[in-house]
Design a protein around this motif. Structure first.
Motif, PDB file in Angstrom:
ATOM      1  N   ASN A   1      25.419 -17.597 -22.070  1.00 53.46           N
ATOM      2  CA  ASN A   1      25.561 -17.602 -20.748  1.00 53.46           C
ATOM      3  C   ASN A   1      25.904 -18.254 -19.243  1.00 53.46           C
ATOM      4  O   ASN A   1      26.033 -17.016 -18.441  1.00 53.46           O
ATOM      5  CB  ASN A   1      23.835 -16.157 -21.042  1.00 53.46           C
ATOM      6  CG  ASN A   1      24.272 -15.016 -22.040  1.00 53.46           C
ATOM      7  OD1 ASN A   1      25.602 -15.132 -22.283  1.00 53.46           O
ATOM      8  ND2 ASN A   1      23.173 -14.369 -22.627  1.00 53.46           N
TER       9      ASN A   1
ATOM     10  N   GLY B   1      30.852 -16.097 -13.065  1.00 51.42           N
ATOM     11  CA  GLY B   1      31.267 -14.440 -12.193  1.00 51.42           C
ATOM     12  C   GLY B   1      31.452 -13.075 -13.505  1.00 51.42           C
ATOM     13  O   GLY B   1      31.464 -12.277 -12.847  1.00 51.42           O
ATOM     14  N   MET B   2      30.478 -13.949 -14.880  1.00 53.76           N
ATOM     15  CA  MET B   2      30.648 -12.189 -15.320  1.00 53.76           C
ATOM     16  C   MET B   2      29.916 -12.220 -15.456  1.00 53.76           C
ATOM     17  O   MET B   2      28.557 -12.924 -15.519  1.00 53.76           O
ATOM     18  CB  MET B   2      31.891 -12.871 -16.861  1.00 53.76           C
ATOM     19  CG  MET B   2      33.305 -12.430 -16.597  1.00 53.76           C
ATOM     20  SD  MET B   2      34.306 -13.164 -17.719  1.00 53.76           S
ATOM     21  CE  MET B   2      34.004 -14.811 -18.377  1.00 53.76           C
ATOM     22  N   ASP B   3      29.141 -10.933 -16.176  1.00 49.00           N
ATOM     23  CA  ASP B   3      27.969 -10.640 -17.120  1.00 49.00           C
ATOM     24  C   ASP B   3      27.733 -11.063 -18.266  1.00 49.00           C
ATOM     25  O   ASP B   3      28.614 -11.913 -19.402  1.00 49.00           O
ATOM     26  CB  ASP B   3      27.882  -8.776 -17.291  1.00 49.00           C
ATOM     27  CG  ASP B   3      27.645  -8.158 -15.749  1.00 49.00           C
ATOM     28  OD1 ASP B   3      27.139  -8.981 -14.799  1.00 49.00           O
ATOM     29  OD2 ASP B   3      28.208  -7.486 -15.876  1.00 49.00           O
ATOM     30  N   GLY B   4      26.361 -11.885 -19.047  1.00 50.26           N
ATOM     31  CA  GLY B   4      26.278 -12.361 -20.393  1.00 50.26           C
ATOM     32  C   GLY B   4      26.026 -10.767 -21.418  1.00 50.26           C
ATOM     33  O   GLY B   4      26.589 -10.046 -20.527  1.00 50.26           O
ATOM     34  N   VAL B   5      25.590 -11.113 -21.781  1.00 54.46           N
ATOM     35  CA  VAL B   5      26.107 -10.942 -23.243  1.00 54.46           C
ATOM     36  C   VAL B   5      24.812 -11.442 -24.132  1.00 54.46           C
ATOM     37  O   VAL B   5      25.090 -12.647 -24.146  1.00 54.46           O
ATOM     38  CB  VAL B   5      27.240 -11.026 -24.386  1.00 54.46           C
ATOM     39  CG1 VAL B   5      27.717 -10.166 -26.155  1.00 54.46           C
ATOM     40  CG2 VAL B   5      28.127 -10.851 -23.500  1.00 54.46           C
ATOM     41  N   THR B   6      24.370 -10.145 -25.387  1.00 54.59           N
ATOM     42  CA  THR B   6      23.352 -11.017 -26.047  1.00 54.59           C
ATOM     43  C   THR B   6      23.543 -11.105 -27.126  1.00 54.59           C
ATOM     44  O   THR B   6      23.838 -10.171 -28.430  1.00 54.59           O
ATOM     45  CB  THR B   6      21.921  -9.566 -25.487  1.00 54.59           C
ATOM     46  OG1 THR B   6      22.879  -8.221 -26.299  1.00 54.59           O
ATOM     47  CG2 THR B   6      21.092 -10.102 -24.581  1.00 54.59           C
TER      48      THR B   6
ATOM     49  N   ASP C   1      20.026 -15.389 -24.639  1.00 51.13           N
ATOM     50  CA  ASP C   1      20.420 -14.153 -23.185  1.00 51.13           C
ATOM     51  C   ASP C   1      19.982 -15.321 -22.000  1.00 51.13           C
ATOM     52  O   ASP C   1      21.148 -15.311 -21.051  1.00 51.13           O
ATOM     53  CB  ASP C   1      18.879 -13.505 -23.257  1.00 51.13           C
ATOM     54  CG  ASP C   1      18.827 -12.282 -23.980  1.00 51.13           C
ATOM     55  OD1 ASP C   1      19.657 -12.751 -25.040  1.00 51.13           O
ATOM     56  OD2 ASP C   1      18.541 -11.455 -24.372  1.00 51.13           O
ATOM     57  N   ASN C   2      18.968 -16.604 -22.189  1.00 49.02           N
ATOM     58  CA  ASN C   2      19.040 -16.943 -20.797  1.00 49.02           C
ATOM     59  C   ASN C   2      19.601 -18.398 -21.404  1.00 49.02           C
ATOM     60  O   ASN C   2      19.458 -19.965 -20.935  1.00 49.02           O
ATOM     61  CB  ASN C   2      18.086 -17.121 -20.490  1.00 49.02           C
ATOM     62  CG  ASN C   2      17.275 -15.744 -20.024  1.00 49.02           C
ATOM     63  OD1 ASN C   2      17.785 -15.102 -19.258  1.00 49.02           O
ATOM     64  ND2 ASN C   2      15.885 -16.155 -20.319  1.00 49.02           N
TER      65      ASN C   2
ATOM     66  N   THR D   1      24.073  -8.560 -29.990  1.00 48.65           N
ATOM     67  CA  THR D   1      25.358  -7.109 -30.211  1.00 48.65           C
ATOM     68  C   THR D   1      26.550  -8.174 -31.491  1.00 48.65           C
ATOM     69  O   THR D   1      27.115  -7.583 -32.083  1.00 48.65           O
ATOM     70  CB  THR D   1      26.244  -7.911 -28.661  1.00 48.65           C
ATOM     71  OG1 THR D   1      25.487  -7.754 -27.669  1.00 48.65           O
ATOM     72  CG2 THR D   1      27.235  -6.730 -28.357  1.00 48.65           C
TER      73      THR D   1
ATOM     74  N   ILE E   1      28.556 -18.152 -18.250  1.00 51.07           N
ATOM     75  CA  ILE E   1      29.608 -17.169 -18.366  1.00 51.07           C
ATOM     76  C   ILE E   1      28.981 -16.549 -16.950  1.00 51.07           C
ATOM     77  O   ILE E   1      30.064 -16.196 -16.206  1.00 51.07           O
ATOM     78  CB  ILE E   1      28.954 -16.143 -19.335  1.00 51.07           C
ATOM     79  CG1 ILE E   1      30.625 -16.751 -20.952  1.00 51.07           C
ATOM     80  CG2 ILE E   1      29.371 -14.583 -19.151  1.00 51.07           C
ATOM     81  CD1 ILE E   1      29.285 -15.377 -21.835  1.00 51.07           C
ATOM     82  N   HIS E   2      27.956 -16.463 -16.189  1.00 52.72           N
ATOM     83  CA  HIS E   2      27.012 -16.297 -15.165  1.00 52.72           C
ATOM     84  C   HIS E   2      27.990 -17.375 -14.214  1.00 52.72           C
ATOM     85  O   HIS E   2      28.606 -16.740 -13.133  1.00 52.72           O
ATOM     86  CB  HIS E   2      25.358 -16.751 -15.632  1.00 52.72           C
ATOM     87  CG  HIS E   2      24.929 -15.243 -15.817  1.00 52.72           C
ATOM     88  ND1 HIS E   2      25.292 -14.044 -15.936  1.00 52.72           N
ATOM     89  CD2 HIS E   2      24.458 -15.235 -17.068  1.00 52.72           C
ATOM     90  CE1 HIS E   2      24.781 -12.960 -16.394  1.00 52.72           C
ATOM     91  NE2 HIS E   2      23.172 -13.964 -17.227  1.00 52.72           N
TER      92      HIS E   2
END
Lengths: 274, 292
Positions: free
Chosen positions: B140, B147-152, B135-136, B156, B143-144
């Motif tokens: 990710n 400017g996008m949201d991270g993915v688990t 996650d961190n 997923t 991706i952050h």
């Protein structure tokens, strides 16, 4: 940009991108190992430190795990070479009736997935009361490495001319002396290739000791590192990364070393055990 | 039989004895045991651990009725297709092909990076990728930054995650194999085709691929066999989960034998694995066309 330069540059761009993607996960483990405050994400250490390494190396539990790993891998590599050279001799020198079926069985076994036999091996170890025995684990590893070892060593021995042996016989040397003093020295590159390959495979092997060894104080490094990141949920990233780097080093060094011997060509011969 | 050939026979038996001994006990023995135990109800604990019984085809009946077994077969096929055949094989070929006749230093740098993933022990590969996909983790973070949201990732897309890690670990092998076989393609034929106006793609598919077809087939079987046996990577990254998302046959076998204590059933599953391995190995030997 005209078509010609495009054709020239596109492969470089694609390769660089693939290279970068391959590099990222590796960079993290290297950076984190030198970082006092390592986090999950890749970041340049604000302070380079060797503290993670000294913490790992000053812990007797880890040292023991490395020594056990060395025992398993060195023992296996040594036995595979000795037993393999012995087996390769008649297979290379004599016209044996069963040579063909034997060699094909060997080749067949080099490509069988070891994973598939681990459950019955465990049962066998229970039956023979060998579970938790490092020596027995090492012998099993030896057997699993033998097909590849015999196959390669036989091919390397075929390349040693028979005339050299014959002249040694004339001088009164026995088969045994011949093998040790004439044939084996000429096969050093082959022996090193087999030994290095066998060692690396077993050094990186997690599944076999994980199944066959029960006492935590007998775990080799591969199992210890798993316990590390399984149990502690990756809290101490720096230490874990340092452990990984130390644990990976022998494999890297041996790989570089083996290039000297393997430069003669990349062989298909059963490089399958994982 | 005259005396000298008898000496040779005795001598060769003496030389071969240690290897026969080890192979019989620790390799052929377990394979034969697989056949035997898979027809028993052997368990790791309890009464069946002391007194196992011959149960005929019960384990196999259970297996083919077990929804989990079917899931494992599907997951294994997906894992093989995505990570071995499409991933390692195709990416390995692409790398070798693109690297052909490139700047030596550049070639070497890319080569070393790819090989580094191969040399790294499987358990460390798992650790690197768990950290990378966390996650961190690094992915990710990138991706952050965009400017996008991270993915688990591991929850997923667990199967994709383990496939990518396996591709990262194994591609170098295929790359090295293809580099060696592409070097064998005579440069003069390529030049001649270019003179005749063949496009790059035509040269690749009409000329190079047919020449290296043999090594493509052999490599495909080898990579499939390697990937079939992958346990450590998946076990350490996802433990086969979440749920049964990454439960390939080796993981399923492990769970039945050592987590559910059903050794007999676990052996029946390993027999299936073994038989797939046997078929692939026979294809491998045929494709090699070796002389002994």
């Amino acid at each position: 940009m005209n078509r010609y330069t495009l054709e020239k540059t596109v492969p470089y761009i694609v390769l660089s991108m693939i290279g970068a993607l391959f590099l990222l996960p590796l960079l993290w483990v290297i950076f984190a190992s030198f970082d006092a405050n390592a986090k999950q994400a890749l970041s340049m250490p604000s302070l380079f430190t060797l503290r993670n390494f000294s913490a790992i190396l000053s812990d007797p539990t880890n040292i023991r795990a490395f020594i056990i790993g060395l025992f398993l891998s060195l023992g296996q590599a040594t036995l595979v070479v000795i037993v393999g050279v012995l087996a390769a001799y008649p297979l290379s020198r004599y016209a044996l009736k069963y040579k063909k079926p034997f060699m094909f069985t060997i080749l067949f076994m080099t490509s069988l997935p070891i994973t598939a036999v681990m459950v019955p091996v465990y049962q066998l170890f229970m039956f023979l009361n060998l579970q938790d025995s490092l020596v027995a684990t090492m012998l099993f590893l030896t057997a699993s490495g033998l097909p590849y070892g015999i196959w390669m060593l036989k091919n390397f021995m075929d390349a040693v001319p028979l005339e050299l042996e014959e002249s040694a016989w004339v001088d009164g040397a026995s088969i045994w002396t011949c093998l040790r003093k004439v044939v084996a020295p000429l096969m050093i590159p082959g022996i090193c290739t087999v030994a290095i390959f066998t060692f690396s495979m077993s050094w990186g092997n997690f599944f076999v000791p994980y199944i066959l060894i029960q006492s935590p104080d007998k775990f080799p490094a591969s199992v210890t590192i798993y316990q590390f990141f399984g149990t502690y949920g990756m809290v101490e990233y720096g230490k874990l990364a340092a452990f990984s780097v130390i644990y990976t080093m022998p494999a890297v060094i041996l790989y570089l070393f083996s290039q000297k011997f393997m430069s003669k060509g990349f062989s298909f011969g059963g490089a399958t055990k994982g | 039989m005259n005396s000298s050939s008898r000496t040779l026979t005795i001598r060769s038996i003496f030389f071969l004895l240690p290897s026969w001994f080890l192979l019989l006990i620790f390799f052929i023995g377990p394979i034969l045991l697989t056949f035997y135990f898979s027809f028993t109800n052997l368990a790791l604990t309890g009464a069946q651990a002391q007194q196992m019984q011959f149960v005929g085809f019960d384990n196999f009946v259970t297996m083919f009725q077990d929804a989990n077994f079917r899931i494992s077969v599907v997951k294994t096929i997906l894992f093989l297709l995505l990570s071995a055949i499409i991933g390692q094989q195709l990416l390995g070929f692409l790398l070798a092909f693109l690297m052909k006749e490139k700047n030596t230093t550049f070639r070497r740098i890319i080569g070393i990076i790819v090989i580094a993933g191969w040399v790294t022990p499987e358990i460390v590969v798992a650790f690197c990728w768990v950290a990378f996909l966390n996650d961190n983790g690094t992915l990710n973070a990138i991706i952050h930054a965009l400017g996008m949201d991270g993915v688990t990732w591991l929850y997923t897309f667990p199967l994709i995650s383990v496939c990518i890690a396996n591709i990262w670990h194994g591609t170098a092998f295929s790359m090295l194999v293809f580099q060696a076989s592409l070097d064998d393609v005579p440069k003069s034929i390529e030049e001649a085709a270019k003179m005749d106006g063949a496009s790059k793609l035509q040269i690749l598919f009409r000329l190079i691929v047919p020449i290296v077809k043999g090594s493509i087939v052999t490599n495909m079987i080898l990579v499939t066999l390697q990937t079939l046996g992958v346990f450590t990577l998946i076990y350490a990254m996802t433990g086969g989960g979440p749920g049964t998302a990454t439960q390939t046959l080796p993981i399923f076998m492990y769970n039945q034998a050592f987590v559910n204590y059903q050794l007999g059933y676990g052996t029946a599953i390993s027999l299936v694995l073994l038989l797939i391995g046997v078929v692939a190995s026979l294809f491998y030997i045929r494709s090699m066309k070796v002389q002994v």
